[in-house]
Design a protein around this motif. Structure first.
Motif, PDB file in Angstrom:
ATOM      1  N   CYS A 188      -8.503  39.996  37.898  1.00 38.55           N
ATOM      2  CA  CYS A 188      -8.692  41.449  37.924  1.00 38.55           C
ATOM      3  C   CYS A 188      -9.032  41.926  39.335  1.00 38.55           C
ATOM      4  O   CYS A 188      -8.399  42.864  39.838  1.00 38.55           O
ATOM      5  CB  CYS A 188      -9.799  41.858  36.954  1.00 38.55           C
ATOM      6  N   ILE A 189      -9.992  41.291  39.951  1.00 41.00           N
ATOM      7  CA  ILE A 189     -10.428  41.714  41.287  1.00 41.00           C
ATOM      8  C   ILE A 189      -9.300  41.601  42.314  1.00 41.00           C
ATOM      9  O   ILE A 189      -9.165  42.430  43.206  1.00 41.00           O
ATOM     10  CB  ILE A 189     -11.693  40.936  41.712  1.00 41.00           C
ATOM     11  N   ASN A 190      -8.459  40.579  42.150  1.00 43.18           N
ATOM     12  CA  ASN A 190      -7.325  40.384  43.057  1.00 43.18           C
ATOM     13  C   ASN A 190      -6.070  41.131  42.595  1.00 43.18           C
ATOM     14  O   ASN A 190      -5.015  40.981  43.213  1.00 43.18           O
ATOM     15  CB  ASN A 190      -7.019  38.893  43.208  1.00 43.18           C
ATOM     16  N   LEU A 191      -6.206  41.919  41.525  1.00 47.85           N
ATOM     17  CA  LEU A 191      -5.094  42.701  40.957  1.00 47.85           C
ATOM     18  C   LEU A 191      -3.893  41.823  40.642  1.00 47.85           C
ATOM     19  O   LEU A 191      -2.747  42.178  40.906  1.00 47.85           O
ATOM     20  CB  LEU A 191      -4.722  43.857  41.889  1.00 47.85           C
ATOM     21  N   LYS A 224     -11.885  37.388  35.687  1.00 47.72           N
ATOM     22  CA  LYS A 224     -12.509  38.289  36.656  1.00 47.72           C
ATOM     23  C   LYS A 224     -11.804  38.183  38.005  1.00 47.72           C
ATOM     24  O   LYS A 224     -11.500  39.195  38.642  1.00 47.72           O
ATOM     25  CB  LYS A 224     -13.998  37.977  36.815  1.00 47.72           C
ATOM     26  N   TYR A 230     -17.759  45.047  35.988  1.00 49.98           N
ATOM     27  CA  TYR A 230     -17.188  45.286  37.310  1.00 49.98           C
ATOM     28  C   TYR A 230     -15.986  46.233  37.225  1.00 49.98           C
ATOM     29  O   TYR A 230     -15.185  46.166  36.308  1.00 49.98           O
ATOM     30  CB  TYR A 230     -16.776  43.973  37.988  1.00 49.98           C
ATOM     31  N   PHE A 274     -12.469  47.450  38.942  1.00 46.88           N
ATOM     32  CA  PHE A 274     -11.502  46.730  39.759  1.00 46.88           C
ATOM     33  C   PHE A 274     -10.201  47.476  40.006  1.00 46.88           C
ATOM     34  O   PHE A 274      -9.374  47.026  40.798  1.00 46.88           O
ATOM     35  CB  PHE A 274     -11.177  45.366  39.132  1.00 46.88           C
ATOM     36  N   GLU A 275      -9.991  48.612  39.397  1.00 46.69           N
ATOM     37  CA  GLU A 275      -8.681  49.248  39.513  1.00 46.69           C
ATOM     38  C   GLU A 275      -8.792  50.737  39.213  1.00 46.69           C
ATOM     39  O   GLU A 275      -9.747  51.191  38.571  1.00 46.69           O
ATOM     40  CB  GLU A 275      -7.714  48.585  38.514  1.00 46.69           C
TER      41      GLU A 275
END
Length: 121
Positions: free
Chosen positions: A116-119, A113, A85, A87-88
């Protein structure tokens, strides 16, 4: 930190993610493919590559289960992928100038994960 991770099962996934990125998909000199993704042996080597700059659009480097693909020709804007995925989008020169590169990458490696996705790493 050494790269002891075997990413062979992720290379094609990273290629597919890069190909759907609108900027990376525009790469034409050369055209983006998995062959532009180069394994990096140590965090220090990765830092030196980012510090060097002037990479072509679509050039990528991977360290363990992290892959970074340049999104700007001659730029410093790296699509950041972990496992399967994206993510940034990271600009590394500032992180390197602050002396925070190794700590930053370690946080990425240790983050879940969801983090990462939510930073939130």
């Amino acid at each position: 930190m050494e790269n002891d991770f075997d990413a062979k099962d992720l290379i094609e996934t990273w290629e597919a993610i890069g190909l759907v990125n609108p900027w990376i998909a525009e790469a034409n000199d050369p055209t983006f493919s998995k062959y532009m993704l180069k394994r990096v042996s140590t965090l220090r080597e990765l830092e030196l590559l980012f510090e060097h700059g002037n990479w072509c659009l679509g050039q990528g480097f991977y360290f363990k289960n992290l892959c970074f693909i340049n999104q700007i020709d001659d730029g410093d804007e790296w699509l950041t992928i972990k496992d399967d995925y994206a993510f940034e989008s990271v600009t590394f020169r500032g992180i390197i100038k602050k002396g925070e590169f190794e700590a930053y990458v370690r946080r990425l490696l240790n983050a879940t994960k969801a983090q990462c996705i939510n930073l939130e790493y």
